[in-house]
Design an enzyme around this catalytic site. Structure first.
Site, short mmCIF file in Angstrom:
data_model
loop_
_atom_site.label_atom_id
_atom_site.label_comp_id
_atom_site.label_asym_id
_atom_site.label_seq_id
_atom_site.Cartn_x
_atom_site.Cartn_y
_atom_site.Cartn_z
N GLY A 28 0.82 -1.21 0.00
CA GLY A 28 0.00 0.00 0.00
C GLY A 28 0.85 1.25 0.00
O GLY A 28 2.08 1.19 -0.11
N ASP A 49 0.21 -8.64 1.60
CA ASP A 49 -0.85 -7.75 1.13
C ASP A 49 -1.88 -8.57 0.36
O ASP A 49 -1.51 -9.53 -0.33
CB ASP A 49 -0.25 -6.67 0.21
CG ASP A 49 -1.07 -5.40 0.18
OD1 ASP A 49 -0.55 -4.34 0.57
OD2 ASP A 49 -2.25 -5.46 -0.21
N ASP A 74 -4.61 -12.38 2.80
CA ASP A 74 -5.55 -11.50 3.50
C ASP A 74 -5.43 -11.79 4.99
O ASP A 74 -5.66 -12.93 5.42
CB ASP A 74 -6.98 -11.81 2.99
CG ASP A 74 -8.00 -10.83 3.54
OD1 ASP A 74 -7.71 -10.20 4.58
OD2 ASP A 74 -9.06 -10.69 2.92
N TYR A 163 -14.60 1.52 10.47
CA TYR A 163 -13.17 1.84 10.55
C TYR A 163 -12.79 2.33 11.94
O TYR A 163 -11.90 1.77 12.59
CB TYR A 163 -12.85 2.91 9.49
CG TYR A 163 -11.39 3.21 9.34
CD1 TYR A 163 -10.53 2.35 8.65
CD2 TYR A 163 -10.84 4.38 9.86
CE1 TYR A 163 -9.18 2.65 8.50
CE2 TYR A 163 -9.50 4.69 9.71
CZ TYR A 163 -8.68 3.81 9.03
OH TYR A 163 -7.34 4.11 8.89
N LYS A 167 -10.70 0.07 14.49
CA LYS A 167 -9.35 0.45 14.94
C LYS A 167 -9.31 0.59 16.46
O LYS A 167 -8.30 0.31 17.09
CB LYS A 167 -8.93 1.76 14.27
CG LYS A 167 -8.65 1.63 12.78
CD LYS A 167 -7.31 0.96 12.53
CE LYS A 167 -6.89 1.00 11.09
NZ LYS A 167 -5.57 0.43 10.85
N TYR A 177 -3.47 -8.21 24.83
CA TYR A 177 -2.38 -9.16 24.59
C TYR A 177 -1.14 -8.75 25.38
O TYR A 177 -0.41 -9.58 25.91
CB TYR A 177 -2.05 -9.26 23.09
CG TYR A 177 -2.78 -10.38 22.41
CD1 TYR A 177 -4.14 -10.28 22.15
CD2 TYR A 177 -2.12 -11.57 22.05
CE1 TYR A 177 -4.83 -11.32 21.54
CE2 TYR A 177 -2.81 -12.61 21.44
CZ TYR A 177 -4.15 -12.48 21.19
OH TYR A 177 -4.83 -13.52 20.59
N ARG A 204 -9.55 10.22 -1.30
CA ARG A 204 -9.19 11.10 -0.19
C ARG A 204 -8.88 12.50 -0.72
O ARG A 204 -8.62 12.70 -1.91
CB ARG A 204 -8.00 10.52 0.59
CG ARG A 204 -8.48 9.44 1.54
CD ARG A 204 -7.38 8.94 2.41
NE ARG A 204 -6.58 7.95 1.70
CZ ARG A 204 -5.65 7.19 2.29
NH1 ARG A 204 -5.42 7.33 3.58
NH2 ARG A 204 -4.98 6.30 1.60
#
Ligand code: UDP
Length: 329
Positions: A28, A49, A74, A163, A167, A177, A204
């Protein structure tokens, strides 16, 4: 077969005593710059990716490097490279609002299941793991600028929540963790970043304005254009991520990585028009739902703990981005 060859290459590098990083989202915009930076620092890179928004062309120049390996995968599916790892950078996720909103379930899965799968891998390998979190965890902020102790103001059921909440949940997983298994974690909250390799079609604001300005098409301003953002040049963002990863295990973050130079979207349009020598007009369009009205990082923590602050002013970064985009025309 691929895994066998990968094993041979990395066995050789391992015997040379080199460190190894796995970078998800490595093809990316941010990921490809990070892969380059790590290779330049003498670290071997496994780039993972699924090519949903990442592109092979972003890493084409790295494929010849024997210390770089690309794995199409993925991260929603468990991942085990079968190799020793020193660092895991989790950058995999669609990041452009119109793009991540097209497949909200996949965005959510990538954020949460992806984080879970990589944390499991970190647990197994003992690697340090860094999460590319986001300024979006602050939602529509009620304090300004945003510092890391602010818990945010996110609409949990809105169109951005796949999103934002994804996140936020990933951050929660990282810290659980860390508490449960003592995994060395690092959480970076990345603010808007721009620069070479930003996909001109990703929707964007910097991508749209440059694409439009360079064709003398109207610049699409959503709302009145008085909303603000703070844009960081990609080289600075990557430097911040690497510095954070290289801190000792007591430093977990979250740490804001961004440029505090705040600007309205109208001002940004003016700057991009100027730098592109464009005669574009502006076109006012409706503001997308839940679009944050302001955003600016407080980077005191990054300055103190990482000795990091951005080097590129917006004007300089926009010029460099323009010159890059011109070569792609
Ligand atoms: N925006 C705009 N015109 C565009 C694309 C975006 O005015 O063509 C605005 C958008 O509404 C937001 C800001 O620019 O207020 C930044 O949007 P972007 O999608 O780049 O990132 P965000 O910070 O919202 O995640």
């Amino acid at each position: 077969m691929v895994r066998f060859l990968l094993g041979l290459v990395f066995l050789f590098c391992y015997l040379q005593g080199e460190k190894r990083a796995l970078v998800t989202g490595g093809a990316g915009f941010l990921g490809s710059h990070l892969c380059e930076k790590l290779l330049d620092s003498g670290i071997e890179v496994i780039c993972v990716d699924n090519l949903s928004s990442g592109k092979k062309e972003n890493i084409e120049h790295l494929l010849k490097n024997p210390r770089f390996f690309f794995l199409e995968h993925d991260i929603v599916q468990p991942l085990d490279s079968g190799l020793e790892l020193d660092f895991i950078f989790n950058l995999a996720c669609l990041a452009s609002p119109p793009v991540y909103q097209k497949d909200p379930l996949q965005t959510f899965r990538t954020s949460i299941w992806g984080a879970y799968n990589l944390l499991e891998l970190a647990k197994k390998t003992g690697a340090k793991i860094l999460q590319a979190s986001t300024s979006e965890v602050y939602g529509e902020p009620l304090i300004h600028p945003q510092n890391e102790s602010y818990w945010g103001n996110v609409n949990p059921i809105g169109i951005r929540s796949c999103y934002d909440e994804g996140k936020r949940a990933a951050e929660s997983l990282f810290f659980n963790y860390h508490r449960l298994f003592k995994i060395p974690v690092k959480v970076a909250r990345i603010f808007n970043t721009y620069g070479p390799r930003l996909d001109p079609l990703d929707g964007r604001v910097v991508s749209n304005f440059f694409s439009q300005a360079m064709q003398n098409l109207p610049l699409t301003i959503y709302g009145d254009g008085f909303q603000t953002r703070s844009f960081c040049y990609v080289e600075d963002t990557i430097e911040g991520l690497v510095q954070l990863m290289f801190t000792d295990n007591t430093i977990t973050g979250p740490i804001n990585i961004g440029n505090p130079e705040e600007i309205t979207i109208l001002e940004l349009a003016k700057k991009i028009k100027e730098v592109s020598h464009s005669v574009s007009q502006v076109l006012l369009l409706p503001l997308p739902y839940d679009d944050p009205s302001k955003r600016k990082p407080d980077i005191s923590k990054a300055k103190t703990l990482l000795n990091w602050s951005p080097r590129y002013a917006l004007d300089e970064g926009l010029k460099k981005t323009y010159l890059y985009l011109k070569t792609k025309q």
